[in-house]
Structure formats: structure tokens, C-alpha cells
Design a protein around this motif. Structure first.
Motif, PDB file in Angstrom:
ATOM      1  N   GLN A 233       0.842  -1.194   0.000  1.00 35.61           N
ATOM      2  CA  GLN A 233       0.000   0.000   0.000  1.00 35.61           C
ATOM      3  C   GLN A 233       0.876   1.242   0.000  1.00 35.61           C
ATOM      4  O   GLN A 233       2.014   1.226   0.464  1.00 35.61           O
ATOM      5  CB  GLN A 233      -0.931  -0.001   1.214  1.00 35.61           C
ATOM      6  N   THR A 234       0.324   2.303  -0.555  1.00 39.07           N
ATOM      7  CA  THR A 234       1.046   3.572  -0.615  1.00 39.07           C
ATOM      8  C   THR A 234       0.090   4.703  -0.263  1.00 39.07           C
ATOM      9  O   THR A 234      -1.108   4.650  -0.571  1.00 39.07           O
ATOM     10  CB  THR A 234       1.660   3.796  -2.013  1.00 39.07           C
ATOM     11  N   TRP A 235       0.620   5.695   0.429  1.00 38.96           N
ATOM     12  CA  TRP A 235      -0.224   6.818   0.846  1.00 38.96           C
ATOM     13  C   TRP A 235       0.620   8.080   0.968  1.00 38.96           C
ATOM     14  O   TRP A 235       1.852   8.030   1.011  1.00 38.96           O
ATOM     15  CB  TRP A 235      -0.923   6.503   2.163  1.00 38.96           C
ATOM     16  N   ALA A 236      -0.068   9.203   1.052  1.00 42.77           N
ATOM     17  CA  ALA A 236       0.588  10.497   1.242  1.00 42.77           C
ATOM     18  C   ALA A 236      -0.139  11.253   2.337  1.00 42.77           C
ATOM     19  O   ALA A 236      -1.371  11.191   2.446  1.00 42.77           O
ATOM     20  CB  ALA A 236       0.584  11.301  -0.050  1.00 42.77           C
ATOM     21  N   THR A 237       0.633  11.962   3.153  1.00 41.50           N
ATOM     22  CA  THR A 237       0.065  12.738   4.257  1.00 41.50           C
ATOM     23  C   THR A 237       0.583  14.172   4.216  1.00 41.50           C
ATOM     24  O   THR A 237       1.640  14.457   3.653  1.00 41.50           O
ATOM     25  CB  THR A 237       0.416  12.119   5.625  1.00 41.50           C
TER      26      THR A 237
END
Length: 419
Positions: A233-237
Motif C-alpha cells: 500500500q502507498t499513501w501520502a500525508t
């Protein structure tokens, strides 16, 4: 005593500079980072060759078919570390940094007379950088760390000069890319992108040995890895760091079906002469079809200004390598039984940055020191490497690497007869 000292030295290298595991390698901010070729210290001394190589005394993870060469009484354990000095140049700005740490751990052992196996932990990619730039009315800094590791199990069998093998790996790691934006008259904002990879991989290998004379043989080797999606999984904050606020997730994506590793193959041909002296030379070619490996643009969702990655795309990776080793006298004095190695390589990397293709070339050398009992070997190597983009060099990186590996060769499966 020598074995204990070598293990202690490697552990000290890993602990003392493990915090600085990567230099400020700015090109590693793109894609999955800078790729590794799963070469041991011995192989890195010869330009990281290995597709055709097989030996009952050295572990070769590059081609799993080589595991079948081990005899039924031997256990091999290989551990390696490296230390790197990096010189960077961007226009008129020069910088020097240091890094290093534990590189790999591998083991190889027999299963049956014609079957060998190997397990270990090797790197797939590296990420490590930190730099800053001035922007209008403020400053921006980038930093990243992590990479992908492979914990593998390999099995191989041989019959009549042919060997077939495979590696199955558990691929894991986190790649973290941070951008800090600090305006002159307000607080600091952190944009963070994370890729959390929990995947598996497979590599098939084949080798053939043709005996030309009693003292000469020709080795051929092939490897193949299929194209496959990456699981994870990949995400940005986004976070206002000066206000101690919680990070807001502004984008999220399941990597399956959106990120891929490429179809890859490697081929090598080697010649070995072994009689009073021993020498070996090998030529390798690697092809990875990165242009067909999907890499979804999460950044365009999370970062409309595209502050992190500008104009990056994947190209097919090709690598040419040549290397060899020489032992002056197999039954001579200590210096005559030492193994002297050298090699060179040229790599068209998979990264294309703003229309500039990343390329690197290097030369390598090293020595294999025998321990008093004659089987365990300490491998000390040196490598100089140049990395830059073309036609615009962007950032020029020159590396000097020192590699240290210890290949333990133990007699584990011999049983004494009681009469």
C-alpha cells in the motif's frame, strides 16, 4: 580466531555506521530507488558478474541454478558489509558524504547428492538522500530513506552438466520520501509519501557446463523473472509540523494492479582454466523491461504542484559486465594461493528524469584471502563508480566503495565411522 575476528569486524561495521546506511544519493528519490544486482562481495570485485558462475566454495545468488554445485558434505555461510565515500557535484556545488553497513547474509547447503539449497537476505533497492533548496519567500528540503529487501529460499538440481534452479523471495520494506516546506513568515509543512511493500518474487535459473579438456570448461547461464504486480500500500500525508498537528492522509492507493516489477532476464558466458593455476573470466548481460512496468502517479493526486518528482519515467534497463579472477598456484605458498579479481560494468539505468537518462559505469578489484585451514575465505574489494544523467548530467556522483565479505566453508555433514 580469524573467523571470530572477521564476524566481529562485520558486525561492528553494521552497527557503527548502520545509522548512515545510505549516502546522500539524490537519484535514489525516484521510483523504487537505486537497484541492486544481488551480488556478493566476491562477485562485486569482478564487476558483479554471476549468471554463468558456479562453485562448491562460493555462494552465487544471482543464478539459483548454481546451488546444485555444492557437494554433499559442505555448508557455506557468507556475510558481507560495505563502506562508501560519495562525491557529488551539481553545477558549482560539491559535497562529500559517507555511508555503509551490513549488505547481505546468505547460506548454502546440500539436500541430496544432486540437489542444493540456499537461504538468505539480500537487498533489492536502496533509498537514502537529504538536500535542501531555496524557494521564493522560504526554503524547501527533501529527505528519504528505506528500500526493498528480499528474504529468499532457493533450490537447484543438476544432472549431466545441466542445472536448473529457482529462488522464491519475500520482498518487504518501506520507502519514505519527505518534503519540508518552510515559508519565511509561517510554520513548516511536511508532505510525506510512503510505499509499504509486502510482496513475493520468483527467479528461475539455468546453467550448462561443457568440459572442453581435462582442465578447461565453458559455462553458460540464464535467469528469468516474470513481470508481476507489487503487493502493498502507498499513501501520502500532509502535516503542519510547527503546530504539532496530526498528519492528514490526502491520498491512498493499494499497490496491487497499480505498481509492477518488470520482466527480466540475464545471460552469461564464462571460461574456466584449472590445473596448476586457476583463472576464470565471464561476460554478463542484464535486461529489465521497466518501460512496461506500470508505476501509478499517486503524486499527481497528492501533490498537484508536483514538488516531489518532476518528469520521471521508467526506461528499459540494460547492464553489461565483465570480470574474472586468478589464482597463481593452487598448491603454492600463501600469496600464490590468494585469489586476485578485477572487473568492469556499464549500466543504462531504469530512471529517466526530465528527459535525461541515468547511466553509470564502474571498475572493480579485490583479493580473496585464505584462512589457515584453507577453505574459509575473506574477500576484500574496491570499487569506483560514476553515475550521471545524459544529455544533461544533472548531478554527477562518484563513489568509492570498500566491500568486505567472509565466506565460511564448513564440513557439517560428515559422519565418523565407529569400528
Amino acid at each position: 580466531m580469524i573467523k571470530k575476528f572477521a564476524i566481529l569486524l562485520l558486525l561492528l561495521l553494521g552497527v557503527s555506521i548502520g545509522v548512515e546506511a545510505q549516502n546522500n544519493r539524490q537519484y535514489s528519490m525516484y521510483g523504487y530507488g537505486l537497484l541492486s544486482d544481488r551480488a556478493t562481495s566476491m562477485q562485486r570485485q569482478m564487476g558483479s558478474i554471476g549468471y554463468a558462475m558456479h562453485s562448491g566454495r562460493q555462494i552465487n545468488v544471482m543464478n539459483p541454478a548454481s546451488y546444485a554445485s555444492i557437494d554433499s558434505l559442505t555448508f557455506l555461510f557468507d556475510i558481507g558489509a560495505d563502506m562508501t565515500i560519495l562525491w557529488q557535484k551539481q553545477e558549482d556545488v560539491k559535497e562529500r558524504s559517507f555511508g555503509g553497513g551490513l549488505d547481505y547474509i546468505t547460506m548454502q547447503f546440500p539436500i541430496w547428492k544432486y540437489i542444493g539449497a540456499s537461504i538468505g537476505l539480500v537487498p533489492y533497492s536502496y533509498v537514502g538522500y537529504a538536500f535542501g533548496t531555496d524557494i521564493e519567500h522560504g526554503a524547501m528540503s527533501n529527505q528519504g530513506e528505506g528500500g526493498i529487501n528480499q528474504a529468499y529460499f532457493g533450490l537447484a538440481g543438476t544432472y549431466g552438466g545441466f542445472s536448473l534452479g529457482l529462488n522464491v523471495s519475500y520482498d518487504f520494506g518501506n520507502i519514505i520520501n519527505d518534503v519540508f516546506s518552510t515559508p519565511d513568515n509561517s510554520g513548516q509543512t511536511l508532505f510525506e509519501h510512503v510505499m509499504q511493500i509486502r510482496d513475493w518474487g520468483i527467479v528461475f535459473g539455468a546453467q550448462y557446463t561443457a568440459k572442453l579438456t581435462r582442465s578447461e570448461r565453458l559455462n553458460l547461464g540464464l535467469t528469468f523473472s516474470p513481470k508481476k504486480t507489487i503487493r502493498g500500500q502507498t499513501w501520502a500525508t500532509l502535516q503542519e509540523t510547527t503546530r504539532e498537528s496530526e498528519a492528514d492522509t490526502i491520498a491512498y492507493m493499494n499497490m496491487k494492479g497499480n505498481y509492477y516489477t518488470p520482466m527480466s532476464f540475464g545471460a552469461g558466458i564464462g571460461f574456466v582454466h584449472e590445473r596448476i593455476s586457476r583463472w576464470m573470466v565471464e561476460v554478463d548481460f542484464t535486461y529489465q523491461q521497466w518501460s512496461k512496468a506500470k508505476y501509478s502517479p499517486l503524486y499527481s493526486i497528492a501533490d498537484p504542484g508536483n514538488l516531489v518528482f518532476q518528469g520521471m519515467e521508467f526506461k528499459d534497463r540494460t547492464r553489461f559486465a565483465v570480470g574474472g579472477e586468478f589464482t597463481p598456484k593452487l598448491r603454492g605458498n600463501y600469496f600464490q594461493r590468494m585469489v586476485y579479481r578485477a572487473g568492469a560494468y556499464y549500466n543504462n539505468d531504469y530512471l529517466n528524469i526530465q528527459g535525461n537518462r541515468l547511466k553509470e559505469f564502474g571498475i572493480t578489484a579485490g583479493v580473496g584471502f585464505n584462512t589457515p585451514e584453507g577453505k574459509t575465505m575473506i574477500n576484500l574489494g574496491f570499487e569506483w563508480k560514476n553515475r550521471r544523467a545524459t544529455p544533461n548530467p544533472l548531478i554527477t556522483e562518484n563513489f568509492f566503495n570498500i566491500t568486505l565479505g567472509v565466506n565460511f566453508n564448513e564440513l557439517w555433514f560428515w559422519q565418523r565411522r565407529i569400528r
